[in-house]
Design a protein around this motif. Sequence first.
Motif, short mmCIF file in Angstrom:
data_model
loop_
_atom_site.label_atom_id
_atom_site.label_comp_id
_atom_site.label_asym_id
_atom_site.label_seq_id
_atom_site.Cartn_x
_atom_site.Cartn_y
_atom_site.Cartn_z
N THR A 1 -2.61 43.98 3.65
CA THR A 1 -0.61 44.77 3.61
C THR A 1 -0.35 43.49 3.42
OG1 THR A 1 -1.19 45.93 5.78
CG2 THR A 1 1.05 45.36 4.64
N LEU A 2 -0.71 42.68 3.36
CA LEU A 2 0.43 41.15 2.96
C LEU A 2 -0.17 40.77 1.72
CD1 LEU A 2 0.41 39.14 6.20
CD2 LEU A 2 1.94 40.52 5.20
N SER A 3 -1.42 40.72 1.63
CA SER A 3 -1.91 40.45 -0.15
C SER A 3 -1.22 41.45 -0.45
CB SER A 3 -3.74 40.58 0.52
OG SER A 3 -4.32 39.70 1.68
N VAL A 4 -1.31 42.69 -0.48
CA VAL A 4 -1.03 43.95 -1.63
C VAL A 4 0.18 43.22 -1.76
CG1 VAL A 4 -1.11 46.28 -1.64
CG2 VAL A 4 -3.23 45.49 -1.52
N MET A 5 1.25 43.30 -0.48
CA MET A 5 2.67 42.89 -0.64
C MET A 5 3.36 41.78 -1.65
SD MET A 5 4.29 44.12 3.10
CE MET A 5 4.49 45.39 2.81
N THR A 6 1.81 40.90 -1.39
CA THR A 6 2.66 39.22 -2.30
C THR A 6 2.00 39.08 -3.87
OG1 THR A 6 2.24 38.40 0.05
CG2 THR A 6 1.76 36.96 -2.12
N PHE A 7 1.06 40.06 -4.76
CA PHE A 7 0.48 39.80 -5.81
C PHE A 7 0.52 41.73 -5.78
CE2 PHE A 7 -2.36 39.61 -8.33
CZ PHE A 7 -1.71 38.56 -10.07
N PRO A 8 1.11 41.81 -7.32
CA PRO A 8 1.41 40.96 -8.09
C PRO A 8 2.85 41.18 -8.21
CG PRO A 8 1.06 43.03 -8.76
CD PRO A 8 0.76 43.18 -7.43
N SER A 9 3.15 41.35 -6.33
CA SER A 9 4.93 41.44 -6.94
C SER A 9 6.03 40.21 -6.57
CB SER A 9 5.88 41.99 -4.88
OG SER A 9 5.24 43.12 -5.09
N ILE A 10 5.23 38.68 -6.87
CA ILE A 10 5.76 37.64 -6.58
C ILE A 10 6.11 37.08 -8.19
CG2 ILE A 10 3.08 36.23 -6.57
CD1 ILE A 10 4.12 34.25 -4.60
N THR B 1 -4.04 49.81 0.96
CA THR B 1 -4.18 49.47 2.70
C THR B 1 -4.65 49.86 3.51
OG1 THR B 1 -1.94 48.33 3.05
CG2 THR B 1 -3.18 48.21 4.86
N GLU C 1 6.25 39.73 -10.39
CA GLU C 1 7.34 40.35 -10.63
C GLU C 1 9.11 40.11 -10.54
OE1 GLU C 1 5.91 43.92 -9.42
OE2 GLU C 1 4.70 44.15 -10.97
N PHE D 1 -5.85 41.70 -3.71
CA PHE D 1 -5.30 40.17 -4.95
C PHE D 1 -5.30 41.00 -6.06
CE2 PHE D 1 -4.61 35.98 -2.27
CZ PHE D 1 -3.67 36.10 -2.32
N PHE E 1 2.26 31.49 -7.33
CA PHE E 1 0.99 32.31 -6.10
C PHE E 1 0.12 31.60 -6.28
CE2 PHE E 1 -2.49 34.32 -6.78
CZ PHE E 1 -2.01 35.66 -5.16
#
Lengths: 105, 241
Positions: free
Chosen positions: A48-57, B220, A59, B195, A71
Amino acid sequence: METRDIVICIALAVVTTNLIRVLPVVLIRGHIRHRFIRSFLYYVPYVTLSVMTFPSIVETTVSPLSGLVAFAAGVVAAWRGLGLFPVAALCCVIVYVMDFLLTLL
Amino acid sequence: MHPFMQRNDIFEGLRDGTPIALGYFAVAFSLGIIAGGAGLTAVAGFVSSFFTRASAGEYGVYTLMAASAPYTEIVVMCLVTNLRYMLMGAALSQKIAPDTSRLHRLLMACCITDEVFGISIAHRGYTPPAYTYSAALISTVFWASGCAAGIVAGGMLPVSVVSALSVALYGMFLAIVMPPSRRDGNVLLAVTASFLTSGLCAVAPLVREWSAGTRTIVLTIVLSTLVAWLRPIDVDADGDA
């Protein structure tokens, strides 16, 4: 969104999030033994945390390049064991400086 | 005096909760900028953050709200992003003294955030409720204030500053996922795959149309299932693995 929708969304988030916290304490007496469920629950936070971080960071920053560099730097710094606050601060500083430098070009 | 009212426990909780609180304020500030974008007032942000206390969960909810997503998606988002709290609740239940009342068990479980859980679990012996309460109280007040401050100031700060501050949350997420990746190759696999597929989903045809929130929920569930199936953890090991 209208005020009514905002209130409902917040109420849903508060109730759902706290139910999740409380349920296991009420329901689970022993340890969860099922291997797949344990494994699934184990990996969920990281995914979850990884998916939320990239690519949003990439964008959210003014220039995508500064987000990308922040990143990469964040990954390396966190890998080396820097804490929550230092890594967050490092990413902020990099984005601020790079966004500034890139506008000069 | 009942054991859960020990002044010592309250002091220790406040002491250990203070560094957490300072970090929370900074990160919640960047969360507040996002919440402001979703249309929340400072008061709404304070109340929402005070009672939810979930960085990834709140972030997910605010991005969904900004996209005017249906209520069901809000609930699913909370379930998915906060599933880890279920595991933590299970682990914390083992650290509460057996004679503790049900009310205190419930309240202690409500205090769970990554960091408050971390220090509660690290407490020697059974964790006194007062310790967890005071650490949670001081960190929650800063968390909610930070969010409200972000909502108020987010609109007044120059774009360059907002842009820089908005990555604080992502930096914190990285600081949570990278150290375990270094220790556990399977976590590294999960994180790397996340990622890559997440980046891919943002540009690939069709799935590119998904909001960031939908992407988070779908990936997820799919990726955690795949990794749990391919690389199941060792269940014989005791503890929180």
